[in-house]
Design a protein around this motif. Sequence first.
Motif, PDB file in Angstrom:
ATOM      1  N   ASP A  32      46.568  33.320  45.149  1.00  0.00           N
ATOM      2  CA  ASP A  32      46.524  33.203  46.497  1.00  0.00           C
ATOM      3  C   ASP A  32      47.738  33.879  47.184  1.00  0.00           C
ATOM      4  O   ASP A  32      48.255  32.893  47.724  1.00  0.00           O
ATOM      5  CB  ASP A  32      46.181  31.777  46.869  1.00  0.00           C
ATOM      6  CG  ASP A  32      45.551  31.452  48.233  1.00  0.00           C
ATOM      7  OD1 ASP A  32      45.400  32.457  48.971  1.00  0.00           O
ATOM      8  OD2 ASP A  32      45.212  30.391  48.463  1.00  0.00           O
ATOM      9  N   PRO A  33      47.960  35.024  47.159  1.00  0.00           N
ATOM     10  CA  PRO A  33      49.289  35.457  47.625  1.00  0.00           C
ATOM     11  C   PRO A  33      49.475  35.234  49.062  1.00  0.00           C
ATOM     12  O   PRO A  33      50.587  35.109  49.520  1.00  0.00           O
ATOM     13  CB  PRO A  33      49.230  37.026  47.277  1.00  0.00           C
ATOM     14  CG  PRO A  33      47.781  37.326  47.139  1.00  0.00           C
ATOM     15  CD  PRO A  33      47.222  36.005  46.508  1.00  0.00           C
ATOM     16  N   ALA A  34      48.520  35.614  49.762  1.00  0.00           N
ATOM     17  CA  ALA A  34      48.596  35.029  51.228  1.00  0.00           C
ATOM     18  C   ALA A  34      49.211  33.744  51.476  1.00  0.00           C
ATOM     19  O   ALA A  34      50.130  33.599  52.546  1.00  0.00           O
ATOM     20  CB  ALA A  34      47.173  35.336  52.083  1.00  0.00           C
ATOM     21  N   LYS A  35      48.713  32.807  50.760  1.00  0.00           N
ATOM     22  CA  LYS A  35      49.228  31.597  51.001  1.00  0.00           C
ATOM     23  C   LYS A  35      50.784  31.304  50.634  1.00  0.00           C
ATOM     24  O   LYS A  35      51.458  30.605  51.149  1.00  0.00           O
ATOM     25  CB  LYS A  35      48.301  30.423  50.427  1.00  0.00           C
ATOM     26  CG  LYS A  35      48.371  28.937  50.634  1.00  0.00           C
ATOM     27  CD  LYS A  35      47.576  28.077  50.113  1.00  0.00           C
ATOM     28  CE  LYS A  35      47.701  26.610  50.930  1.00  0.00           C
ATOM     29  NZ  LYS A  35      46.781  25.681  50.362  1.00  0.00           N
ATOM     30  N   VAL A  37      52.923  33.843  50.591  1.00  0.00           N
ATOM     31  CA  VAL A  37      53.712  34.221  51.822  1.00  0.00           C
ATOM     32  C   VAL A  37      53.929  33.306  52.933  1.00  0.00           C
ATOM     33  O   VAL A  37      54.945  33.120  53.150  1.00  0.00           O
ATOM     34  CB  VAL A  37      53.189  35.688  52.222  1.00  0.00           C
ATOM     35  CG1 VAL A  37      53.793  36.276  53.374  1.00  0.00           C
ATOM     36  CG2 VAL A  37      53.167  36.577  50.869  1.00  0.00           C
TER      37      VAL A  37
ATOM     38  N   TYR B  84      46.440  28.117  39.116  1.00  0.00           N
ATOM     39  CA  TYR B  84      46.099  27.441  40.368  1.00  0.00           C
ATOM     40  C   TYR B  84      45.360  26.465  40.511  1.00  0.00           C
ATOM     41  O   TYR B  84      44.287  26.286  40.643  1.00  0.00           O
ATOM     42  CB  TYR B  84      45.663  28.685  41.112  1.00  0.00           C
ATOM     43  CG  TYR B  84      45.736  28.413  42.967  1.00  0.00           C
ATOM     44  CD1 TYR B  84      46.659  28.991  43.561  1.00  0.00           C
ATOM     45  CD2 TYR B  84      44.853  27.915  43.334  1.00  0.00           C
ATOM     46  CE1 TYR B  84      46.944  28.955  44.979  1.00  0.00           C
ATOM     47  CE2 TYR B  84      44.941  27.766  44.847  1.00  0.00           C
ATOM     48  CZ  TYR B  84      45.824  28.306  45.537  1.00  0.00           C
ATOM     49  OH  TYR B  84      45.924  28.220  46.801  1.00  0.00           O
ATOM     50  N   ARG B 291      38.618  30.969  51.381  1.00  0.00           N
ATOM     51  CA  ARG B 291      39.259  32.089  50.645  1.00  0.00           C
ATOM     52  C   ARG B 291      38.639  32.269  49.263  1.00  0.00           C
ATOM     53  O   ARG B 291      39.031  31.307  48.472  1.00  0.00           O
ATOM     54  CB  ARG B 291      40.784  32.362  50.959  1.00  0.00           C
ATOM     55  CG  ARG B 291      41.201  31.987  52.266  1.00  0.00           C
ATOM     56  CD  ARG B 291      42.718  32.161  52.338  1.00  0.00           C
ATOM     57  NE  ARG B 291      43.569  31.453  51.384  1.00  0.00           N
ATOM     58  CZ  ARG B 291      43.658  30.041  51.702  1.00  0.00           C
ATOM     59  NH1 ARG B 291      43.119  29.344  52.805  1.00  0.00           N
ATOM     60  NH2 ARG B 291      44.244  29.276  50.827  1.00  0.00           N
ATOM     61  N   LEU B 293      39.035  33.215  45.648  1.00  0.00           N
ATOM     62  CA  LEU B 293      40.329  33.562  44.970  1.00  0.00           C
ATOM     63  C   LEU B 293      39.917  34.326  43.634  1.00  0.00           C
ATOM     64  O   LEU B 293      38.907  34.160  42.989  1.00  0.00           O
ATOM     65  CB  LEU B 293      41.390  32.362  44.714  1.00  0.00           C
ATOM     66  CG  LEU B 293      41.844  31.615  45.654  1.00  0.00           C
ATOM     67  CD1 LEU B 293      42.663  30.699  45.296  1.00  0.00           C
ATOM     68  CD2 LEU B 293      42.435  32.324  46.979  1.00  0.00           C
ATOM     69  N   GLY B 295      42.499  36.554  45.799  1.00  0.00           N
ATOM     70  CA  GLY B 295      42.656  37.152  47.087  1.00  0.00           C
ATOM     71  C   GLY B 295      43.833  38.246  46.896  1.00  0.00           C
ATOM     72  O   GLY B 295      44.641  38.074  46.072  1.00  0.00           O
ATOM     73  N   LEU B 297      46.852  40.520  49.243  1.00  0.00           N
ATOM     74  CA  LEU B 297      47.500  40.666  50.699  1.00  0.00           C
ATOM     75  C   LEU B 297      46.786  41.474  51.321  1.00  0.00           C
ATOM     76  O   LEU B 297      46.734  41.536  52.702  1.00  0.00           O
ATOM     77  CB  LEU B 297      48.905  41.062  50.525  1.00  0.00           C
ATOM     78  CG  LEU B 297      49.881  39.973  49.956  1.00  0.00           C
ATOM     79  CD1 LEU B 297      51.311  40.454  50.217  1.00  0.00           C
ATOM     80  CD2 LEU B 297      49.649  38.851  50.910  1.00  0.00           C
TER      81      LEU B 297
END
Lengths: 192, 328
Positions: A32-35, A37, B84, B291, B293, B295, B297
Motif C-alpha cells: 500500500d505505497p500510497a498509504k 507515503v 501487510y 483500495r 491491494l 496498489g 503510486l
Amino acid sequence: MNKLLKPAVFAASLMPFAWLLYGAFAGGLGPDPAKTVILQTGEWALRFLLLTLAVSPLRRISGWYWPMRLRRMLGLFAFFYACVHLASFCQFYTGWDAGRLLEELAERPYITVGALAWVLLLPLAITSTHAMQRRLGRNWRRLHRLVYPALLLACVHLAWQVRSDYGEALVYGVFAALLLGYRWFAGRRSRQ
Amino acid sequence: MPGRFKVPGIPSSEITPESVYLRRRQFIQAAGAIAAPGVLGLSAGASAAYVPGETALEYAPAAKGPLGYYTDEALTPRRDAASYNNFYEFGTGKTDPAAYAHEMTVDPWSIEVDGEVAKPGKLHLEDILSRYPLEERIYRLRCVEAWSMVIPWVGFPLSALLAEFQPTSKARYVAFRTLYRKGEMRGTRSFTSSLDWPYREGLRLDEAMHPLTLLAVGNYGKTLPNQHGAPLRLVVPWKYGYKSIKSIVRITLTEKQPATSWNMSQPREYGFYSNVNPNVDHPRWSQKHERRLPGSLFKPNRIETLMFNGYEEQVASLYAGMDLKKHY
C-alpha cells in the motif's frame, strides 16, 4: 563548521523525502505505497514543526545562537513535508477529483482538521523571507503565532485517527504540550 | 460426519509443563527433525512436520459457481498478503505482525470447544489437520480501514466442526478467543492500547453455520504463516476483516450475544455484526470505496465497495427484515 551547518541540516532534512522517492521507484514501500507515503510525510511534517518550535526555547535555555540560524529552514521543511503529504492525499486518494475531495473532507473530519493546519502554515511560508519580515515589521511576529494553532490542529489530526493504541499520538502530544507550555510560562514571567 | 468424534483422552500437552512444551519447536529444530516439510492434510499424523507458512497442504480446488467459493479477480500476491497485516497482538503497524509473529509458538496447539454443546472437548492441531477434508476458497477480504485483498484460503467449513460438538437447543451465538500469551505477543504488552486481551469475536449461530464461513488452516496452498493467524483462524468474507479472528484457542457456544473486542473498545464504531456495507460509514471515514491491494503510486486501484463484500446473493437472507444501519 559554521559554514557547513546549514547545508548539512538541509541535506539531512531531505533524507526522508529521498528515501520515499527511492522506495517509490525500487518498490520498497510495501503493498500500500500510497498509504506509506502519506503516513511518512505527515509524520515528518509534524516532526519538523516540533523541531522548529524547539529552536527558540533551546536558544533561551542554552544561550547558543546557532539554532536560530536553522529556524526558518526547519519551518520551511515542515511546510514542504505538509505539502507533499497533502498532494499525496489528493493524488492517491482522490485523483485530484474536486467532488471526491469535498466528499472526503465532509466525511472524514480529521482530514478537514489536517487541511486547516496546512492552510495556517501557508501564509507563514509565504512571509518567511527577510524582505517580508522587514515589510511586516511587528505584524510578522503576530502573524507567525499561527504556528501554535497549526501545531495543535496537526496533533488533533493525528490523535483523531488512532484506532486502539494512542501511544504514538501521546508522544507527539507531550512534546507539543512541553513546547507550548514553555512559551506560556515564559510569556507570563516576562509580563510580570 | 456425525458420530465420528470421540472424546479425546489426556494429551501429552496437558501433562508437560508449559515452559517445556513451548520450547518443543526449538528442540525439534535443534535435533534437525524437520528435514523436509511433509504433506499434511488427509495423511497427517502427530509425526508430520508442521511449519507455519511452509508446509504444503492437500486440498480440493475452489468450486466455481453460485456459492461464492471462488472469484476470478486477481489474487493478492502471497508476499504482499504476508507483509501487510492487522494482528494487534504483535503491534499496530502493518508490518509488525510479519516482523514479530514468529515469536508465537503454534505447535503444540489445541482448541477448546465448550458452552452450549452436548459434547464439550478439546481438539488438537493434529486432529484438526487430519480430520477434516480441506478445500480452497478464494475470497475477497475487506478491512474496515477501507483496503482489500483477494486471498486463496485453505480450510473447512466451521459448520463441520460445530456439528461434531453438537450445539444444544439453547445455543444461539458462537464466541471465539485468540491465544493470549504476553511473553510471545509484544503488542499485548503496550500500556497505551485500548483493546482488552484476549481478543474476542463472535457470530450468530446461523452466520457461523453458513457454508461461506470457513476455518482456515492455510493460504496459498500452505499452512498459515503466523501473521495470518496460524495455526487456525476464522474467515467470514462478508464481514470486515477484524471479525475473522486469528489463532483461535477457544470456541464457546452461548445463549447470549458475546462481547467482542473492537465493540468493547469503540461501540459506536464497531458493531457486533460488522457486515461490509457501503451505505453505513464508519463514524470517522467513508466505507463506499476501498483500495484493492497491492496498489502502486501510479495506479491507486480504488474500487467501489459492494454490499456484503459482494456476497449479497449468498448471505442477504440472514439479515432479512433487519435494519442494518442500526445493527452495523
